[in-house]
Design a protein around this motif. Structure first.
Motif, PDB file in Angstrom:
ATOM      1  N   MET A  59       0.854  -1.179   0.000  1.00  0.00           N
ATOM      2  CA  MET A  59       0.000   0.000   0.000  1.00  0.00           C
ATOM      3  C   MET A  59       0.895   1.235   0.000  1.00  0.00           C
ATOM      4  N   LYS A  60       0.600   2.144  -0.891  1.00  0.00           N
ATOM      5  CA  LYS A  60       1.362   3.378  -1.003  1.00  0.00           C
ATOM      6  C   LYS A  60       0.737   4.444  -0.086  1.00  0.00           C
ATOM      7  N   ALA A  61       1.467   4.841   0.945  1.00  0.00           N
ATOM      8  CA  ALA A  61       0.972   5.838   1.900  1.00  0.00           C
ATOM      9  C   ALA A  61       1.288   7.245   1.397  1.00  0.00           C
ATOM     10  N   PRO A  62       0.341   8.170   1.523  1.00  0.00           N
ATOM     11  CA  PRO A  62       0.608   9.568   1.161  1.00  0.00           C
ATOM     12  C   PRO A  62       1.710  10.152   2.046  1.00  0.00           C
ATOM     13  N   GLN A  63       2.489  11.033   1.490  1.00  0.00           N
ATOM     14  CA  GLN A  63       3.579  11.687   2.226  1.00  0.00           C
ATOM     15  C   GLN A  63       3.102  13.067   2.682  1.00  0.00           C
ATOM     16  N   ILE A  64       2.497  13.127   3.853  1.00  0.00           N
ATOM     17  CA  ILE A  64       1.907  14.356   4.362  1.00  0.00           C
ATOM     18  C   ILE A  64       2.925  15.109   5.214  1.00  0.00           C
ATOM     19  N   PRO A  96      -2.271   3.548   9.373  1.00  0.00           N
ATOM     20  CA  PRO A  96      -3.547   3.358   8.676  1.00  0.00           C
ATOM     21  C   PRO A  96      -3.544   2.096   7.816  1.00  0.00           C
ATOM     22  N   CYS A  97      -4.726   1.487   7.724  1.00  0.00           N
ATOM     23  CA  CYS A  97      -4.894   0.296   6.893  1.00  0.00           C
ATOM     24  C   CYS A  97      -5.606   0.629   5.586  1.00  0.00           C
ATOM     25  N   LEU A  98      -6.077   1.881   5.462  1.00  0.00           N
ATOM     26  CA  LEU A  98      -6.818   2.276   4.269  1.00  0.00           C
ATOM     27  C   LEU A  98      -6.771   3.797   4.156  1.00  0.00           C
ATOM     28  N   LEU A 155      -8.074   5.399  -3.979  1.00  0.00           N
ATOM     29  CA  LEU A 155      -8.078   4.419  -2.899  1.00  0.00           C
ATOM     30  C   LEU A 155      -6.706   3.780  -2.781  1.00  0.00           C
ATOM     31  N   SER A 156      -6.194   3.720  -1.541  1.00  0.00           N
ATOM     32  CA  SER A 156      -4.970   2.972  -1.230  1.00  0.00           C
ATOM     33  C   SER A 156      -5.295   2.045  -0.071  1.00  0.00           C
ATOM     34  N   ALA A 157      -5.206   0.753  -0.328  1.00  0.00           N
ATOM     35  CA  ALA A 157      -5.448  -0.270   0.687  1.00  0.00           C
ATOM     36  C   ALA A 157      -4.495  -1.417   0.392  1.00  0.00           C
ATOM     37  N   PRO A 158      -4.296  -2.330   1.360  1.00  0.00           N
ATOM     38  CA  PRO A 158      -3.418  -3.460   1.066  1.00  0.00           C
ATOM     39  C   PRO A 158      -3.880  -4.202  -0.196  1.00  0.00           C
ATOM     40  N   ASN A 159      -2.956  -4.416  -1.098  1.00  0.00           N
ATOM     41  CA  ASN A 159      -3.214  -5.124  -2.364  1.00  0.00           C
ATOM     42  C   ASN A 159      -4.231  -4.422  -3.257  1.00  0.00           C
ATOM     43  N   MET A 160      -4.443  -3.129  -3.036  1.00  0.00           N
ATOM     44  CA  MET A 160      -5.422  -2.401  -3.845  1.00  0.00           C
ATOM     45  C   MET A 160      -5.018  -0.923  -3.935  1.00  0.00           C
TER      46      MET A 160
END
Length: 112
Positions: free
Chosen positions: A1-6, A50-52, A68-73
């Motif tokens: 999952m790609k997390a935003p860089q805030i 976060p998970c989503l 949408l960024s979630a595990p495997n999605m």
């Protein structure tokens, strides 16, 4: 999952949905090149990451992409000026989270 860089952001809303806490951020400055209008981050109780994520990213003019960024999605869901509206964005984020995490029987409680 790609997390935003805030880098900086202001919390706009908080919710509890079952065993998950949700924070919706606005006035976001990021270090990843995206122009986030809103960011919906969902964390399971007892966890720190976060998970989503659901984000409204400005793509030009009045258009915002719902991402949408979630595990495997990882995917863009829709592009519309509607994602600029905080209430509409939050409702959609909660609906997406309920579908993906199987939380249809849980009712979201607004905390802030």
């Amino acid at each position: 999952m790609k997390a935003p860089q805030i880098q900086t952001a202001i919390p706009k809303r908080r919710y509890q949905l079952g065993d998950f806490g949700i924070t919706v951020l606005g006035e976001i400055e990021s270090g990843d090149g995206n122009q986030y209008h809103y960011l919906f981050a969902m964390v399971q109780d007892g966890q720190s990451d976060p998970c989503l994520y659901v984000s409204a990213i400005k793509v030009g003019g009045d258009a915002y992409t719902l991402h949408l960024s979630a595990p495997n999605m990882e995917r863009d869901l829709d592009t519309s000026p509607a994602w600029r509206d905080l209430d509409h964005f939050c409702e959609q984020g909660i609906s997406i989270a309920q579908q993906i995490l199987g939380l249809k029987d849980e009712f979201p409680h607004r905390l802030m």
